[in-house]
Design a protein around this motif. Sequence first.
Motif, PDB file in Angstrom:
ATOM      1  N   GLN A  45     -56.701 -21.894  52.871  1.00 48.68           N
ATOM      2  CA  GLN A  45     -56.235 -23.044  53.635  1.00 48.68           C
ATOM      3  C   GLN A  45     -57.418 -23.986  53.846  1.00 48.68           C
ATOM      4  O   GLN A  45     -58.535 -23.535  54.135  1.00 48.68           O
ATOM      5  N   VAL A  64     -58.888 -27.665  55.623  1.00 48.15           N
ATOM      6  CA  VAL A  64     -58.730 -28.683  56.658  1.00 48.15           C
ATOM      7  C   VAL A  64     -59.895 -29.658  56.573  1.00 48.15           C
ATOM      8  O   VAL A  64     -61.058 -29.256  56.737  1.00 48.15           O
ATOM      9  N   CYS A 100     -64.894 -30.141  54.982  1.00 47.38           N
ATOM     10  CA  CYS A 100     -63.713 -29.356  54.633  1.00 47.38           C
ATOM     11  C   CYS A 100     -63.967 -27.921  55.072  1.00 47.38           C
ATOM     12  O   CYS A 100     -64.926 -27.289  54.609  1.00 47.38           O
ATOM     13  N   TYR A 142     -58.850 -35.962  49.851  1.00 46.76           N
ATOM     14  CA  TYR A 142     -58.305 -34.606  49.891  1.00 46.76           C
ATOM     15  C   TYR A 142     -59.358 -33.598  49.452  1.00 46.76           C
ATOM     16  O   TYR A 142     -59.981 -33.771  48.399  1.00 46.76           O
ATOM     17  N   TYR A 156     -54.978 -25.649  45.508  1.00 50.18           N
ATOM     18  CA  TYR A 156     -54.902 -25.773  46.967  1.00 50.18           C
ATOM     19  C   TYR A 156     -55.433 -27.134  47.405  1.00 50.18           C
ATOM     20  O   TYR A 156     -56.469 -27.593  46.917  1.00 50.18           O
ATOM     21  N   TRP A 157     -54.707 -27.738  48.337  1.00 46.65           N
ATOM     22  CA  TRP A 157     -55.033 -29.070  48.842  1.00 46.65           C
ATOM     23  C   TRP A 157     -55.022 -29.069  50.358  1.00 46.65           C
ATOM     24  O   TRP A 157     -54.167 -28.423  50.981  1.00 46.65           O
ATOM     25  N   GLY A 158     -55.940 -29.819  50.954  1.00 46.40           N
ATOM     26  CA  GLY A 158     -55.868 -30.072  52.368  1.00 46.40           C
ATOM     27  C   GLY A 158     -54.869 -31.176  52.654  1.00 46.40           C
ATOM     28  O   GLY A 158     -54.238 -31.717  51.747  1.00 46.40           O
ATOM     29  N   GLN A 159     -54.761 -31.533  53.933  1.00 45.26           N
ATOM     30  CA  GLN A 159     -53.784 -32.558  54.335  1.00 45.26           C
ATOM     31  C   GLN A 159     -54.318 -33.969  54.133  1.00 45.26           C
ATOM     32  O   GLN A 159     -53.559 -34.933  54.177  1.00 45.26           O
ATOM     33  N   THR A 184     -57.846 -36.801  54.741  1.00 47.84           N
ATOM     34  CA  THR A 184     -58.448 -37.550  55.839  1.00 47.84           C
ATOM     35  C   THR A 184     -58.663 -38.977  55.355  1.00 47.84           C
ATOM     36  O   THR A 184     -59.130 -39.203  54.232  1.00 47.84           O
TER      37      THR A 184
END
Length: 120
Positions: free
Chosen positions: A3, A5, A22, A95, A109-112, A114
């Motif tokens: 995960q 962020v 990240c 990302y 996998y990717w973050g949301q 910023t």
Amino acid sequence: QVQLVESGGGLVQSGGSLRLSCAASGDTFSDYHMGWIRQAPGKERKFVVRIGRNGDFKEYDDSVKGRFTISRDNDKNTMHLQMNNLTPEDTSVYYCVADKALRYMTWAYWGQGTLVTVSS
């Protein structure tokens, strides 16, 4: 699985700097190659930079070479992107991405994301 962020985005004037972070959790961080992808308003996502599992390999898109610096700390499960001499063309959602294989765009996998906004 991992995960991701992101943090550190914001509004900055042209010529300014920002440092994106990240934070990863879940699987073993050092098993993953990492990178940053960005997407400007109304445009397609674009590769920015990628870094190998232990940080020895780094590859930058020509548009950010000499201005952006990627780093990672496998002890702290974090990756950073130091962005200097920013221009309005750098305005994008950034990302954080990760994969056990080294990718340009098709990361698992990717973050949301910023948002970075650079004013002229």
